[in-house]
Design a protein around this motif. Structure first.
Motif, PDB file in Angstrom:
ATOM      1  N   PRO A 169       0.807  -1.231   0.000  1.00  0.00           N
ATOM      2  CA  PRO A 169       0.000   0.000   0.000  1.00  0.00           C
ATOM      3  C   PRO A 169       0.837   1.276   0.000  1.00  0.00           C
ATOM      4  O   PRO A 169       0.466   2.258  -0.667  1.00  0.00           O
ATOM      5  CB  PRO A 169      -0.829  -0.127   1.292  1.00  0.00           C
ATOM      6  N   THR A 510     -11.828   2.521   4.601  1.00  0.00           N
ATOM      7  CA  THR A 510     -10.674   1.822   4.015  1.00  0.00           C
ATOM      8  C   THR A 510     -10.278   0.614   4.851  1.00  0.00           C
ATOM      9  O   THR A 510      -9.967  -0.456   4.321  1.00  0.00           O
ATOM     10  CB  THR A 510      -9.486   2.789   3.876  1.00  0.00           C
ATOM     11  N   SER A 514     -10.213  -3.301   3.666  1.00  0.00           N
ATOM     12  CA  SER A 514      -8.964  -4.054   3.723  1.00  0.00           C
ATOM     13  C   SER A 514      -9.098  -5.358   4.492  1.00  0.00           C
ATOM     14  O   SER A 514      -8.320  -6.283   4.286  1.00  0.00           O
ATOM     15  CB  SER A 514      -7.868  -3.188   4.360  1.00  0.00           C
ATOM     16  N   ASN A 519      -4.985  -5.746   0.100  1.00  0.00           N
ATOM     17  CA  ASN A 519      -4.687  -4.358   0.455  1.00  0.00           C
ATOM     18  C   ASN A 519      -4.286  -3.503  -0.745  1.00  0.00           C
ATOM     19  O   ASN A 519      -4.451  -2.285  -0.728  1.00  0.00           O
ATOM     20  CB  ASN A 519      -3.619  -4.285   1.560  1.00  0.00           C
ATOM     21  N   THR A 522      -7.605  -2.431  -2.236  1.00  0.00           N
ATOM     22  CA  THR A 522      -8.193  -1.414  -1.363  1.00  0.00           C
ATOM     23  C   THR A 522      -7.523  -0.061  -1.582  1.00  0.00           C
ATOM     24  O   THR A 522      -8.196   0.975  -1.669  1.00  0.00           O
ATOM     25  CB  THR A 522      -8.035  -1.835   0.118  1.00  0.00           C
ATOM     26  N   THR A 523      -6.207  -0.054  -1.669  1.00  0.00           N
ATOM     27  CA  THR A 523      -5.463   1.198  -1.838  1.00  0.00           C
ATOM     28  C   THR A 523      -5.809   1.878  -3.162  1.00  0.00           C
ATOM     29  O   THR A 523      -6.009   3.099  -3.219  1.00  0.00           O
ATOM     30  CB  THR A 523      -3.946   0.938  -1.773  1.00  0.00           C
ATOM     31  N   ALA A 552      -5.227   1.042   4.828  1.00  0.00           N
ATOM     32  CA  ALA A 552      -5.217  -0.100   3.909  1.00  0.00           C
ATOM     33  C   ALA A 552      -4.355  -1.240   4.435  1.00  0.00           C
ATOM     34  O   ALA A 552      -4.536  -2.397   4.037  1.00  0.00           O
ATOM     35  CB  ALA A 552      -4.723   0.339   2.531  1.00  0.00           C
ATOM     36  N   SER A 553      -3.412  -0.921   5.318  1.00  0.00           N
ATOM     37  CA  SER A 553      -2.550  -1.955   5.893  1.00  0.00           C
ATOM     38  C   SER A 553      -3.154  -2.588   7.140  1.00  0.00           C
ATOM     39  O   SER A 553      -2.561  -3.522   7.695  1.00  0.00           O
ATOM     40  CB  SER A 553      -1.173  -1.359   6.237  1.00  0.00           C
ATOM     41  N   ALA A 555      -5.382  -4.843   8.247  1.00  0.00           N
ATOM     42  CA  ALA A 555      -6.262  -5.990   8.004  1.00  0.00           C
ATOM     43  C   ALA A 555      -6.147  -6.939   9.191  1.00  0.00           C
ATOM     44  O   ALA A 555      -5.454  -7.948   9.132  1.00  0.00           O
ATOM     45  CB  ALA A 555      -5.861  -6.684   6.711  1.00  0.00           C
ATOM     46  N   GLY A 561      -7.786 -11.012   5.126  1.00  0.00           N
ATOM     47  CA  GLY A 561      -7.420  -9.650   4.753  1.00  0.00           C
ATOM     48  C   GLY A 561      -5.952  -9.493   4.406  1.00  0.00           C
ATOM     49  O   GLY A 561      -5.587  -8.642   3.600  1.00  0.00           O
ATOM     50  N   HIS A 562      -5.092 -10.304   5.009  1.00  0.00           N
ATOM     51  CA  HIS A 562      -3.650 -10.223   4.754  1.00  0.00           C
ATOM     52  C   HIS A 562      -3.080 -11.631   4.760  1.00  0.00           C
ATOM     53  O   HIS A 562      -3.494 -12.486   5.550  1.00  0.00           O
ATOM     54  CB  HIS A 562      -2.966  -9.371   5.835  1.00  0.00           C
TER      55      HIS A 562
END
Length: 604
Positions: A169, A510, A514, A519, A522-523, A552-553, A555, A561-562
């Motif tokens: 992001p 956001t 995310s 991400n 999302t960004t 955005a980071s 999650a 999410g990540h």
């Protein structure tokens, strides 16, 4: 399309470009959340549809692949692999395990190092390196790995916020700023906000967060010896390791640290009696050990030991691209009922049978002279290409995901120096970040820290295709007025509120996206909305872009999410609903810390 009556005739009105792009993104979101179709295929298919509908010009369909953000992400992944292959990261991580530490101190140490590593290497790579150490500490302390794995995962995500190269992001936001405002964010522009959030987040997961996780007996406690795959292996003593005075017992502290057993000493082809603890080691001796592949590899490197057949590889244990691979012996395999030496495995294929695992049994025969049985698991050492050919010839079945790279520890200083120079040149403005990282990759390839094959293996091509496909779609979304429409809706919702509340709403939206979407996606959606909000409210767009980068980071509410959250799901014994227990208060904390810092550093 809509049917309307025009001049007594029925006419068909095509939906507007804005409607079409919203429908495409709705389909993308739905498929990504559903998760049954690969996200890169979803994004690429959406790009093809948008191009066919005329929303993306044909000559701009593949423009995303030429975007600097895509190249920077690929280069960061390659540099991360080089740093790990050099042992530079291991130098720091090796001092972390102490099973006697209380849980909060252990989490604090692991989370701090995880966050620091994630600031300079890919956060998935940082977690991949530290997770085995964390699980080993849990095994030794006889506690559930689930108590500490989620705090570690969240810390590596938080650490990525600190620098430009720490997380995709940030790279995407920097590239978008260049397109929208004429200049990108610099390497250290993310430090004030990212560092404040990381420090607060690490303190939270170490002191409070881990206590919020459910404690389930027998789930994710530690991996059994059989599941770990403990091998009996022979490591050769070379001139570097033997000084004529070092005794076998002096290697015990290192072995204990790595949870590896030293079983004895082989000299002149014969096993010495007992454990040979008081025997001085000499060149040509073999140390017989028992442990998992990573422990054996680390012991071999740190004790300056070698392996049978090292003369076939320039540089021995520090040769380029050597890998430990595990393979199981089925009925009817060529090697079943035979020995590695009788098959001339080493001389015919340049592959060493380093170890054998047989239901925890310890062997008295030499590994190369051991008659292999169906059901045995072999630990093979060689280059990936040689191992692939040898496993096919032997008729054994490689175990998926069970490969361990041999670390070139003698090159750690060079790797750190080259990487530090590249970052320094980028920060000082002497060279663009893209050029500095590319130079770093070339230097790593010249040193043999990443081979030609590894350069391509290190890159996560699914992420590259996802990003390159979404960039033209995001441009179409902005051109159609979609971002402006959403920004106007947020402004209308927050009408009469202070300007900072609009930023807060954008960050919440956001963050929510995310937790369910990649991400990067999302960004790319939130960045133009942020600029639109800044224009609508007459405020500083940098504050909104920085808010998007942080949010955005974040999650932390779901395992999807990540990728780091997905990686720990099984080993930690977690359920889908466990993430929000620690993730929800952490996201609220991030919002509470990031918002005032953004307002100070990037005033509206």
């Amino acid at each position: 399309m809509v049917a309307v009556l025009h001049g007594g005739r029925l006419a068909v009105a095509m939906p507007s470009d804005q409607t079409l792009i919203f429908l495409i993104f709705a389909a993308v979101f739905g498929l990504l959340i559903h998760g049954r179709v690969r996200y890169d295929l979803v994004a690429f298919a959406a790009l093809v549809v948008a191009t066919a509908l005329g929303l993306v010009p044909v000559d701009g369909m593949f423009s995303g692949f030429a975007h600097p953000a895509v190249a920077i992400i690929a280069l960061v992944l390659i540099v991360s692999r080089g740093l790990m292959n050099s042992g530079a990261v291991e130098l720091l991580a090796a001092h972390l395990i102490d099973s006697d530490r209380p849980v909060p101190l252990h989490i604090a140490a692991m989370a701090t190092v995880g966050a620091a590593l994630s600031a300079v290497i890919n956060n998935v790579a940082a977690l991949s390196l530290l997770m085995p150490l964390d699980m080993e500490a849990a095994r030794k302390a006889k506690r559930a790995a689930g108590q500490t794995l989620m705090p570690l995962s969240f810390a590596t995500i938080l650490g990525g916020m600190v620098t430009l190269i720490g997380t995709p992001p940030n790279i995407v936001i920097a590239g978008y700023r260049q397109d929208a405002l004429g200049a990108p964010f610099g390497m250290l522009d993310f430090v004030p906000v990212g560092l404040a959030v990381s420090v607060a987040g690490v303190a939270f997961v170490a002191l409070v967060g881990w206590r919020l996780l459910p404690r389930r007996e027998g789930v994710g406690v530690f991996v059994s010896e059989a599941a770990q795959g403990r091998y009996t292996a022979e490591l050769r003593v070379g001139e570097k390791a033997a000084d004529g005075e070092t005794m076998v017992s002096e290697l015990y502290p290192l072995a204990d640290e790595l949870d590896l057993n030293i079983l004895g000493l082989v000299r002149s082809g014969r096993r010495r009696p007992g454990f040979a603890a008081r025997e001085p080691i000499r060149p040509g001796d073999f140390i017989v050990v028992e442990g998992d592949p990573k422990a054996i590899e680390t012991f071999m490197g740190q004790a300056a030991l070698d392996f049978v057949g090292s003369e076939n590889h320039k540089g021995g244990v520090a040769s380029e691209s050597l890998t430990l691979a595990e393979a199981i012996v089925p009925e009817g395999a060529r090697i079943a009922g035979r020995t590695a030496r009788s098959l001339r495995l080493l001389y015919g294929h340049s592959v060493t049978l380093l170890g054998v695992a047989r239901n925890g049994q310890r062997f008295h025969d030499r590994v190369r002279l051991l008659t292999i049985r169906p059901g045995d698991v072999l630990l093979l050492l060689g280059t990936p290409e040689r191992i692939a050919a040898a496993t096919s010839w032997l008729g054994v079945l490689p175990l998926e995901g069970r490969k361990t790279a041999v670390v070139q520890r003698s090159k750690a200083g060079f790797a750190l120096g080259i990487f530090g120079l590249a970052i320094l040149l980028a920060v000082a403005g002497v060279a663009p970040l893209l050029l500095a990282l590319a130079g770093c990759v070339v230097a790593y390839a010249a040193l043999g820290l990443v081979g030609g094959r590894e350069v391509y293996e290190a890159v996560e091509w699914k992420v590259i295709v996802l990003l390159a496909s979404l960039i033209p779609l995001a441009d179409a979304f902005e051109r159609s007025g979609g971002a402006e429409l959403i920004a106007g809706s947020i402004v209308g919702f927050t009408g009469g509120w202070p300007a900072w509340s609009t930023l807060a709403v954008l960050m919440v939206v956001t963050m929510t996206l995310s937790d369910f979407l990649n991400n990067v996606a999302t960004t790319l959606i939130a960045a133009p909305i942020g600029v639109g909000l800044a224009q609508a409210t007459g405020t500083n767009p940098d504050a909104f872009l920085m808010g998007v980068a942080v949010a955005a980071s974040c999650a932390f509410l779901t395992p999807i999410g990540h990728k780091n959250n997905t990686i720990i799901l099984g080993p930690g014994g977690y359920r889908f609903g466990d993430y929000w227990r620690m993730g929800l208060p952490l996201e609220l904390l991030v919002l509470a810390v990031a918002l005032p810092v953004i307002l100070v550093v990037w005033p509206l």
